[in-house]
Scaffold this motif. Structure first.
Motif, PDB file in Angstrom:
ATOM      1  N   VAL A  54       4.935  12.676  11.945  1.00 56.04           N
ATOM      2  CA  VAL A  54       4.063  11.578  12.385  1.00 56.04           C
ATOM      3  C   VAL A  54       2.611  11.905  12.030  1.00 56.04           C
ATOM      4  O   VAL A  54       1.884  11.067  11.486  1.00 56.04           O
ATOM      5  CB  VAL A  54       4.225  11.309  13.899  1.00 56.04           C
ATOM      6  CG1 VAL A  54       3.125  10.378  14.402  1.00 56.04           C
ATOM      7  CG2 VAL A  54       5.602  10.715  14.183  1.00 56.04           C
ATOM      8  N   ASN A  55       2.174  13.132  12.283  1.00 49.06           N
ATOM      9  CA  ASN A  55       0.813  13.531  11.894  1.00 49.06           C
ATOM     10  C   ASN A  55       0.592  13.374  10.395  1.00 49.06           C
ATOM     11  O   ASN A  55      -0.473  12.947   9.959  1.00 49.06           O
ATOM     12  CB  ASN A  55       0.544  14.984  12.312  1.00 49.06           C
ATOM     13  CG  ASN A  55      -0.141  15.065  13.665  1.00 49.06           C
ATOM     14  OD1 ASN A  55      -1.364  14.955  13.758  1.00 49.06           O
ATOM     15  ND2 ASN A  55       0.650  15.219  14.713  1.00 49.06           N
ATOM     16  N   ALA A  56       1.617  13.707   9.621  1.00 52.42           N
ATOM     17  CA  ALA A  56       1.510  13.584   8.161  1.00 52.42           C
ATOM     18  C   ALA A  56       1.428  12.122   7.736  1.00 52.42           C
ATOM     19  O   ALA A  56       0.736  11.785   6.772  1.00 52.42           O
ATOM     20  CB  ALA A  56       2.695  14.277   7.497  1.00 52.42           C
ATOM     21  N   PHE A  57       2.108  11.233   8.450  1.00 55.31           N
ATOM     22  CA  PHE A  57       2.035   9.793   8.145  1.00 55.31           C
ATOM     23  C   PHE A  57       0.703   9.201   8.584  1.00 55.31           C
ATOM     24  O   PHE A  57       0.237   8.221   8.033  1.00 55.31           O
ATOM     25  CB  PHE A  57       3.166   9.038   8.848  1.00 55.31           C
ATOM     26  CG  PHE A  57       4.495   9.103   8.133  1.00 55.31           C
ATOM     27  CD1 PHE A  57       4.568   9.227   6.759  1.00 55.31           C
ATOM     28  CD2 PHE A  57       5.689   9.003   8.846  1.00 55.31           C
ATOM     29  CE1 PHE A  57       5.788   9.266   6.105  1.00 55.31           C
ATOM     30  CE2 PHE A  57       6.917   9.041   8.205  1.00 55.31           C
ATOM     31  CZ  PHE A  57       6.965   9.172   6.836  1.00 55.31           C
ATOM     32  N   LEU A  78      11.950   3.932   5.572  1.00 59.75           N
ATOM     33  CA  LEU A  78      11.058   2.780   5.436  1.00 59.75           C
ATOM     34  C   LEU A  78      10.748   2.171   6.807  1.00 59.75           C
ATOM     35  O   LEU A  78       9.632   1.719   7.068  1.00 59.75           O
ATOM     36  CB  LEU A  78      11.675   1.732   4.505  1.00 59.75           C
ATOM     37  CG  LEU A  78      11.869   2.221   3.066  1.00 59.75           C
ATOM     38  CD1 LEU A  78      12.550   1.160   2.214  1.00 59.75           C
ATOM     39  CD2 LEU A  78      10.537   2.626   2.431  1.00 59.75           C
ATOM     40  N   LYS A  79      11.744   2.186   7.709  1.00 61.08           N
ATOM     41  CA  LYS A  79      11.512   1.694   9.084  1.00 61.08           C
ATOM     42  C   LYS A  79      10.488   2.562   9.794  1.00 61.08           C
ATOM     43  O   LYS A  79       9.618   2.063  10.504  1.00 61.08           O
ATOM     44  CB  LYS A  79      12.832   1.707   9.880  1.00 61.08           C
ATOM     45  CG  LYS A  79      13.613   0.434   9.746  1.00 61.08           C
ATOM     46  CD  LYS A  79      14.654   0.333  10.861  1.00 61.08           C
ATOM     47  CE  LYS A  79      15.804  -0.543  10.385  1.00 61.08           C
ATOM     48  NZ  LYS A  79      17.035   0.243  10.139  1.00 61.08           N
ATOM     49  N   ILE A  92       4.928   3.296  11.943  1.00 62.40           N
ATOM     50  CA  ILE A  92       3.629   3.968  11.896  1.00 62.40           C
ATOM     51  C   ILE A  92       2.544   2.949  11.528  1.00 62.40           C
ATOM     52  O   ILE A  92       1.464   2.926  12.112  1.00 62.40           O
ATOM     53  CB  ILE A  92       3.641   5.126  10.869  1.00 62.40           C
ATOM     54  CG1 ILE A  92       4.705   6.159  11.225  1.00 62.40           C
ATOM     55  CG2 ILE A  92       2.254   5.744  10.727  1.00 62.40           C
ATOM     56  CD1 ILE A  92       4.342   7.146  12.293  1.00 62.40           C
ATOM     57  N   GLN A  93       2.879   2.074  10.574  1.00 62.89           N
ATOM     58  CA  GLN A  93       1.929   1.025  10.171  1.00 62.89           C
ATOM     59  C   GLN A  93       1.540   0.168  11.372  1.00 62.89           C
ATOM     60  O   GLN A  93       0.370  -0.135  11.591  1.00 62.89           O
ATOM     61  CB  GLN A  93       2.598   0.073   9.174  1.00 62.89           C
ATOM     62  CG  GLN A  93       2.458   0.457   7.736  1.00 62.89           C
ATOM     63  CD  GLN A  93       3.339  -0.431   6.860  1.00 62.89           C
ATOM     64  OE1 GLN A  93       4.208  -1.165   7.349  1.00 62.89           O
ATOM     65  NE2 GLN A  93       3.111  -0.371   5.572  1.00 62.89           N
ATOM     66  N   ASN A 106      -1.267   3.544  11.899  1.00 63.91           N
ATOM     67  CA  ASN A 106      -1.971   3.652  10.622  1.00 63.91           C
ATOM     68  C   ASN A 106      -1.662   2.434   9.754  1.00 63.91           C
ATOM     69  O   ASN A 106      -0.794   2.480   8.872  1.00 63.91           O
ATOM     70  CB  ASN A 106      -1.527   4.951   9.921  1.00 63.91           C
ATOM     71  CG  ASN A 106      -2.272   5.213   8.626  1.00 63.91           C
ATOM     72  OD1 ASN A 106      -3.213   4.493   8.278  1.00 63.91           O
ATOM     73  ND2 ASN A 106      -1.845   6.234   7.896  1.00 63.91           N
ATOM     74  N   PRO A 107      -2.399   1.320   9.987  1.00 70.30           N
ATOM     75  CA  PRO A 107      -2.080   0.059   9.308  1.00 70.30           C
ATOM     76  C   PRO A 107      -2.143   0.143   7.788  1.00 70.30           C
ATOM     77  O   PRO A 107      -1.474  -0.623   7.099  1.00 70.30           O
ATOM     78  CB  PRO A 107      -3.146  -0.912   9.836  1.00 70.30           C
ATOM     79  CG  PRO A 107      -4.033  -0.155  10.758  1.00 70.30           C
ATOM     80  CD  PRO A 107      -3.511   1.226  10.931  1.00 70.30           C
ATOM     81  N   GLY A 108      -2.917   1.084   7.239  1.00 73.85           N
ATOM     82  CA  GLY A 108      -3.067   1.159   5.780  1.00 73.85           C
ATOM     83  C   GLY A 108      -1.936   1.902   5.075  1.00 73.85           C
ATOM     84  O   GLY A 108      -1.879   1.921   3.845  1.00 73.85           O
ATOM     85  N   LEU A 109      -1.046   2.509   5.836  1.00 71.88           N
ATOM     86  CA  LEU A 109      -0.017   3.346   5.203  1.00 71.88           C
ATOM     87  C   LEU A 109       0.955   2.505   4.369  1.00 71.88           C
ATOM     88  O   LEU A 109       1.402   1.457   4.809  1.00 71.88           O
ATOM     89  CB  LEU A 109       0.777   4.093   6.293  1.00 71.88           C
ATOM     90  CG  LEU A 109       1.779   5.125   5.793  1.00 71.88           C
ATOM     91  CD1 LEU A 109       1.063   6.336   5.227  1.00 71.88           C
ATOM     92  CD2 LEU A 109       2.726   5.555   6.912  1.00 71.88           C
ATOM     93  N   HIS A 110       1.253   2.943   3.157  1.00 73.14           N
ATOM     94  CA  HIS A 110       2.252   2.240   2.354  1.00 73.14           C
ATOM     95  C   HIS A 110       2.957   3.203   1.397  1.00 73.14           C
ATOM     96  O   HIS A 110       2.391   4.226   1.009  1.00 73.14           O
ATOM     97  CB  HIS A 110       1.613   1.078   1.581  1.00 73.14           C
ATOM     98  CG  HIS A 110       0.550   1.512   0.612  1.00 73.14           C
ATOM     99  ND1 HIS A 110      -0.695   1.963   1.009  1.00 73.14           N
ATOM    100  CD2 HIS A 110       0.548   1.590  -0.740  1.00 73.14           C
ATOM    101  CE1 HIS A 110      -1.410   2.282  -0.051  1.00 73.14           C
ATOM    102  NE2 HIS A 110      -0.684   2.069  -1.131  1.00 73.14           N
ATOM    103  N   VAL A 111       4.186   2.828   1.051  1.00 73.06           N
ATOM    104  CA  VAL A 111       4.934   3.632   0.076  1.00 73.06           C
ATOM    105  C   VAL A 111       4.415   3.245  -1.297  1.00 73.06           C
ATOM    106  O   VAL A 111       4.665   2.147  -1.780  1.00 73.06           O
ATOM    107  CB  VAL A 111       6.446   3.359   0.180  1.00 73.06           C
ATOM    108  CG1 VAL A 111       7.206   4.122  -0.905  1.00 73.06           C
ATOM    109  CG2 VAL A 111       6.970   3.735   1.559  1.00 73.06           C
ATOM    110  N   SER A 112       3.677   4.140  -1.922  1.00 73.00           N
ATOM    111  CA  SER A 112       3.076   3.795  -3.217  1.00 73.00           C
ATOM    112  C   SER A 112       3.881   4.344  -4.382  1.00 73.00           C
ATOM    113  O   SER A 112       3.819   3.825  -5.490  1.00 73.00           O
ATOM    114  CB  SER A 112       1.644   4.344  -3.303  1.00 73.00           C
ATOM    115  OG  SER A 112       1.674   5.757  -3.355  1.00 73.00           O
TER     116      SER A 112
END
Ligand code: ADP
Ligand code: MG
Length: 331
Positions: A203-206, A230-231, A236-237, A241-247
């Protein structure tokens, strides 16, 4: 830590790129009947195109977490080799080893005996990150916050702590700011290696990252667990952390001779066309040998197909990153 000036002379010039393209075009062609010849041609092409090339700097520090809830899929291998490839290509890179096993620290040749200043001190004791950052062996511009065995207790120790999900983020932001204040070169890439579970360490890493990079092993159960991952990213999003995404998705341990690997690769590309890098990482003995010498494959055997594949994947990552801000604005 270093105060030396940034040696990155800027992206490789157009002239240089044209010269390299002409050399690649002059390589003899290979057809599908001679797979060994074809593989050699790919390696030769990559050597010409990528060796000594300077990758473009991203517009801001990119913080990427390398995650997959499965163990043994190539998270650590991808973290250290992508990091080394980016650093060898002129970028400043920090690896945060956030897995109690400390395999990333091992592969980067960084001290991580119990008691060594490490990510544990940062997370649990709130120690400044600067005091834990160590240079990786044999690769300039590459640093590591190591993980020691102490980290295995952190998962439980963190539970009762204040701001337990944001401790890594706060520490990293303070460190990056401190470097700027001290006039030290900006870190271009931060790669965080994760344990294969979804506890407070992950979670800290996300929460520290803007982007998630997922290595996928081209084998049967590869896609299983991906929807779970992905869930988790969505949760987390929504909350932290709303900006987090799988890039970025990277296909690893790819063996093109098997139909299974081809099928898995096809399926992943169909579901994630924008995220999946074109480059796949082949299964290679040199890649798996390197950590026992305290090295990445980029230094252990730089001309091996595994090293060249990681260099190519890192080049894709950097090229996408250089234009990512404009893409995101257009979305
Ligand atoms: P994770 O961090 O996801 O647990 P690792 O990166 O430690 O996975 O990889 C698991 C094992 O697979 C390690 O022994 C590693 O050396 C090996 N491995 C990873 N990538 C490759 C590759 N491209 N070719 C051969 N072996 C690999
Ligand atoms: Mg690992």
């Amino acid at each position: 830590m270093t105060t030396e000036p940034n040696r990155n002379p800027g992206p490789t010039s157009d002239d240089d790129q044209r010269r390299r393209a002409a050399l690649v075009a002059s390589l003899p062609s290979a057809d599908d009947d001679t797979p060994l010849m074809a593989a050699l041609r790919v390696d030769a092409g990559r050597r010409i195109t990528l060796s000594g090339r300077v990758f473009p700097k991203p517009p801001h520090t990119r913080v990427m977490t390398v995650a997959n809830q499965k163990g043994g899929v190539g998270k650590t291998t991808t973290t250290v080799n992508m990091a080394a490839a980016l650093a060898k290509s002129g970028l400043n890179v920090l690896v945060i080893d956030n897995d109690p096993q400390g395999n990333a620290s091992t592969a980067l040749g960084v001290e991580h005996r119990a008691g060594t200043p490490s990510v544990y001190d940062v997370l649990v004791d709130g120690a400044p990150m600067a005091g834990t950052v160590a240079p990786a062996a044999g690769v300039p511009n590459l640093w590591c916050v190591p993980a020691t065995i102490d980290l295995s207790g952190a998962e439980i120790e963190l539970v009762s702590m204040v701001a337990r999900e944001t401790r890594l983020r706060n520490a990293l932001h303070a460190y990056l700011q401190q470097r700027v204040d001290n006039g030290e070169p900006r870190i271009d890439y931060v790669l965080v290696d994760c344990p294969p579970s979804l506890g407070l360490l992950t979670v800290n890493a996300f929460v520290v990252a803007d982007e998630v990079m997922i290595p996928i092993q081209c084998e049967y159960y590869a896609l299983e667990g991906l929807s779970q991952l992905l869930k988790s990213v969505e949760l987390i999003q929504a909350h932290l952390n709303p900006g987090l995404h799988v890039s970025t998705i990277l296909l690893t341990m790819f063996d093109g001779r098997t139909n299974l690997a081809q099928q898995v690769a096809h399926e992943v590309r169909e579901h994630f066309p924008a995220q999946t890098l074109k480059t796949t990482i082949p299964r290679s003995v040199r890649v798996s040998e390197a950590p026992s010498y305290g090295q990445t494959v980029l230094t252990y055997d730089p001309s091996s197909s595994g090293a060249l594949a990681y260099l190519e994947a890192a080049s894709e990552l950097a090229e996408r990153g250089a234009s990512a801000s404009t893409q995101e604005e257009g979305e």
